[in-house]
Design an enzyme around this catalytic site. Structure first.
Site, mmCIF file in Angstrom:
data_model
loop_
_atom_site.group_PDB
_atom_site.id
_atom_site.type_symbol
_atom_site.label_atom_id
_atom_site.label_comp_id
_atom_site.label_asym_id
_atom_site.label_seq_id
_atom_site.Cartn_x
_atom_site.Cartn_y
_atom_site.Cartn_z
ATOM 1 N N TYR A 115 0.829 -1.217 0.000
ATOM 2 C CA TYR A 115 0.000 0.000 0.000
ATOM 3 C C TYR A 115 0.864 1.267 0.000
ATOM 4 O O TYR A 115 0.750 2.114 -0.892
ATOM 5 C CB TYR A 115 -0.936 -0.072 1.211
ATOM 6 C CG TYR A 115 -1.474 1.236 1.718
ATOM 7 C CD1 TYR A 115 -2.230 2.083 0.898
ATOM 8 C CD2 TYR A 115 -1.242 1.639 3.038
ATOM 9 C CE1 TYR A 115 -2.740 3.288 1.395
ATOM 10 C CE2 TYR A 115 -1.745 2.819 3.536
ATOM 11 C CZ TYR A 115 -2.482 3.643 2.711
ATOM 12 O OH TYR A 115 -2.973 4.829 3.194
ATOM 13 N N ARG A 157 -4.312 10.174 17.652
ATOM 14 C CA ARG A 157 -3.201 9.830 16.763
ATOM 15 C C ARG A 157 -2.978 10.971 15.767
ATOM 16 O O ARG A 157 -3.816 11.865 15.635
ATOM 17 C CB ARG A 157 -3.525 8.539 15.974
ATOM 18 C CG ARG A 157 -3.664 7.297 16.832
ATOM 19 C CD ARG A 157 -2.340 6.828 17.397
ATOM 20 N NE ARG A 157 -2.486 5.610 18.188
ATOM 21 C CZ ARG A 157 -2.765 5.581 19.483
ATOM 22 N NH1 ARG A 157 -2.950 6.715 20.159
ATOM 23 N NH2 ARG A 157 -2.854 4.440 20.129
ATOM 24 N N ALA A 213 8.547 -5.044 5.113
ATOM 25 C CA ALA A 213 8.566 -5.427 6.529
ATOM 26 C C ALA A 213 7.244 -6.060 6.896
ATOM 27 O O ALA A 213 6.236 -5.864 6.213
ATOM 28 C CB ALA A 213 8.807 -4.198 7.408
ATOM 29 N N ASP A 258 -1.939 0.084 23.672
ATOM 30 C CA ASP A 258 -2.266 1.342 22.991
ATOM 31 C C ASP A 258 -1.860 2.527 23.863
ATOM 32 O O ASP A 258 -2.259 2.600 25.024
ATOM 33 C CB ASP A 258 -3.786 1.437 22.745
ATOM 34 C CG ASP A 258 -4.183 1.096 21.331
ATOM 35 O OD1 ASP A 258 -3.303 0.981 20.465
ATOM 36 O OD2 ASP A 258 -5.406 0.943 21.102
ATOM 37 N N TYR A 302 7.187 -5.727 17.124
ATOM 38 C CA TYR A 302 7.175 -4.986 15.856
ATOM 39 C C TYR A 302 8.018 -3.708 15.982
ATOM 40 O O TYR A 302 8.951 -3.477 15.204
ATOM 41 C CB TYR A 302 5.730 -4.636 15.448
ATOM 42 C CG TYR A 302 5.678 -3.568 14.394
ATOM 43 C CD1 TYR A 302 6.131 -3.818 13.107
ATOM 44 C CD2 TYR A 302 5.211 -2.287 14.691
ATOM 45 C CE1 TYR A 302 6.119 -2.819 12.133
ATOM 46 C CE2 TYR A 302 5.198 -1.292 13.741
ATOM 47 C CZ TYR A 302 5.649 -1.555 12.464
ATOM 48 O OH TYR A 302 5.649 -0.557 11.515
ATOM 49 N N GLY A 345 1.765 -7.801 -0.979
ATOM 50 C CA GLY A 345 1.747 -6.835 -2.079
ATOM 51 C C GLY A 345 0.960 -7.345 -3.284
ATOM 52 O O GLY A 345 0.700 -8.540 -3.415
ATOM 53 N N LYS A 364 11.737 -2.714 14.263
ATOM 54 C CA LYS A 364 11.928 -1.536 13.401
ATOM 55 C C LYS A 364 13.022 -0.629 13.958
ATOM 56 O O LYS A 364 13.804 -0.043 13.200
ATOM 57 C CB LYS A 364 10.612 -0.758 13.260
ATOM 58 C CG LYS A 364 9.490 -1.505 12.560
ATOM 59 C CD LYS A 364 9.796 -1.841 11.110
ATOM 60 C CE LYS A 364 9.691 -0.651 10.191
ATOM 61 N NZ LYS A 364 9.826 -1.046 8.760
HETATM 62 N N1 UDP Z 1 -8.972 1.809 16.921
HETATM 63 C C1 UDP Z 1 -10.254 1.593 17.395
HETATM 64 N N2 UDP Z 1 -11.019 0.618 16.785
HETATM 65 C C2 UDP Z 1 -10.561 -0.139 15.741
HETATM 66 C C3 UDP Z 1 -9.237 0.106 15.268
HETATM 67 C C4 UDP Z 1 -8.474 1.088 15.884
HETATM 68 O O1 UDP Z 1 -10.717 2.241 18.329
HETATM 69 O O2 UDP Z 1 -11.309 -1.012 15.259
HETATM 70 C C5 UDP Z 1 -8.145 2.866 17.532
HETATM 71 C C6 UDP Z 1 -6.863 2.366 18.181
HETATM 72 O O3 UDP Z 1 -7.090 2.056 19.544
HETATM 73 C C7 UDP Z 1 -5.941 3.575 18.021
HETATM 74 C C8 UDP Z 1 -6.427 4.246 16.739
HETATM 75 O O4 UDP Z 1 -7.732 3.721 16.495
HETATM 76 O O5 UDP Z 1 -6.163 4.490 19.083
HETATM 77 C C9 UDP Z 1 -5.546 3.929 15.542
HETATM 78 O O6 UDP Z 1 -5.332 2.524 15.500
HETATM 79 P P1 UDP Z 1 -4.542 1.824 14.335
HETATM 80 O O7 UDP Z 1 -4.540 0.351 14.634
HETATM 81 O O8 UDP Z 1 -5.091 2.270 13.014
HETATM 82 O O9 UDP Z 1 -3.072 2.438 14.438
HETATM 83 P P2 UDP Z 1 -2.005 2.474 15.649
HETATM 84 O O10 UDP Z 1 -2.071 3.859 16.214
HETATM 85 O O11 UDP Z 1 -2.387 1.419 16.630
HETATM 86 O O12 UDP Z 1 -0.713 2.212 14.971
#
Ligand code: UDP
Length: 320
Positions: free
Chosen positions: A11, A217, A75, A282, A141, A36, A145
């Site tokens: 992507y 985020r 990755a 998280d 992960y 991919g 990285k």
């Molecule tokens: N999130 C959520 N519900 C979902 C997927 C993600 O509430 O079904 C929240 C997750 O807890 C985080 C944000 O959305 O706060 C972004 O999550 P994602 O997995 O996209 O990216 P991350 O920040 O974990 O790399």
């Protein structure tokens, strides 16, 4: 300039490939096609290889195509899977990088541009994270990285290469439906699918110490991210950047509820939701200070959250 782009059928990789080609560079893609899609890179030369098979096919491809720079995105990227299979993640993300660097040294490659991640910061408590913030990844992960960042820094110094690691924040959006994110692990693809199917989105926690109780985020448009690669690749080529680690984000915090509102606003579809337990690991808030990359090469994100959501919705295909 001719770049070897690992993970170019992915992507993000396919957006980077398209942007490099649009800027006038040549691109040779290396991808094992484990996730991919060849349709994303139809017109580009493809070397189908898993980096952990070793440096020989990579060095051969670099020499055959006259490659002088490597853009390394290949990755494994699932946090949950990395907890289940840490050895696999280190093998792929660190071992794969080692093989690539060995090949690059053999082939006389001059520049390495690496795809890193905000996951190297772990559960940061800072309002904005900058590149001097502590690195404390909270899963294999992020560890793998970060280890690969260190490996690139050391190998580049030993072999006289210039290098840059770009720490991506939350990448989303799409240039078109062919390049779109087909994964089901990130928030925006999950929300668009739920909006399309009129199914509820699970919100991972509504009691976080944030203004609306949901996680914050820093979402950055994949085309802005691709532009950052092009600008950094050019800066490595000219020598205006010799080495460095750079955040790539917008510097703007967006909560999960704000993202759901943006989807409603842009698509016209209300998004049903259900608050469930927090997801382990998280952090409450991860937002970039993106000033270092702006100062170094003048890159700034041009697209906002509505652009991100609008582009992803335009690229969305029902039933996918
Ligand atoms: N999130 C959520 N519900 C979902 C997927 C993600 O509430 O079904 C929240 C997750 O807890 C985080 C944000 O959305 O706060 C972004 O999550 P994602 O997995 O996209 O990216 P991350 O920040 O974990 O790399």
């Amino acid at each position: 300039m001719i770049w070897l782009l690992t993970g170019g059928a992915g992507y993000i990789g396919a957006h980077v490939a398209r942007a490099l080609v649009a800027a006038g560079d040549d691109v040779v893609v290396v991808d094992d096609l484990s996730s991919g899609l060849t349709e994303r890179i139809a017109s580009l030369p493809l070397v189908r290889a898993d980096l952990t098979e070793g440096p020989d096919p990579l060095a051969a491809a670099m020499t055959a195509h006259g490659v002088t720079g490597v853009v390394h995105l290949a990755a494994k990227k699932s946090v949950a899977e990395s907890v289940q299979r840490p050895v696999h993640y280190y093998e792929q993300n660190v071992g794969g990088t080692a093989a690539l660097l060995r090949a690059a040294a053999t082939a006389g490659v001059r520049h390495v541009l690496y795809s890193s991640t905000a996951a190297v910061y772990g559960e940061s408590t800072e309002e904005l994270v900058d590149e001097t913030s502590p690195t404390a990844p909270s899963n294999p992960y992020g560890e793998s990285k970060l280890a690969a960042e260190w490996l690139i820094r050391s190998a580049a110094a030993a072999h006289g290469m210039s290098w840059a690691s770009l720490r991506y924040f939350n990448v989303a959006g799409a240039a078109d439906s062919v390049l779109a994110d087909r994964g089901r692990s990130n928030l925006l693809p999950i929300v668009l699918r739920a909006a399309d199917r009129e199914e509820p989105v699970e919100i991972f926690g509504g009691d976080w110490p944030t203004p609306d109780g949901t996680c914050i985020r820093d979402y950055v448009h994949v085309e802005d991210l691709a532009d950052a690669h092009v600008a950094m690749a050019e800066s490595l080529r000219t020598g205006s950047v010799r080495s460095g680690v750079f955040n790539v984000g917008r510097g703007d915090g967006v909560s999960v509820l704000q993202m759901l509102d943006a989807v409603h606003r842009v698509t016209g579809r209300p998004v049903r939701r259900r608050v469930v337990d927090r997801r382990p690991g998280d952090p409450a808030r991860v937002v970039a200070d993106p000033s270092a990359i702006a100062a170094a090469i003048g890159w700034r994100a041009k697209r906002d959250v509505d652009d991100i959501v609008g582009s992803a919705w335009k690229a969305y295909r029902p039933g996918t």
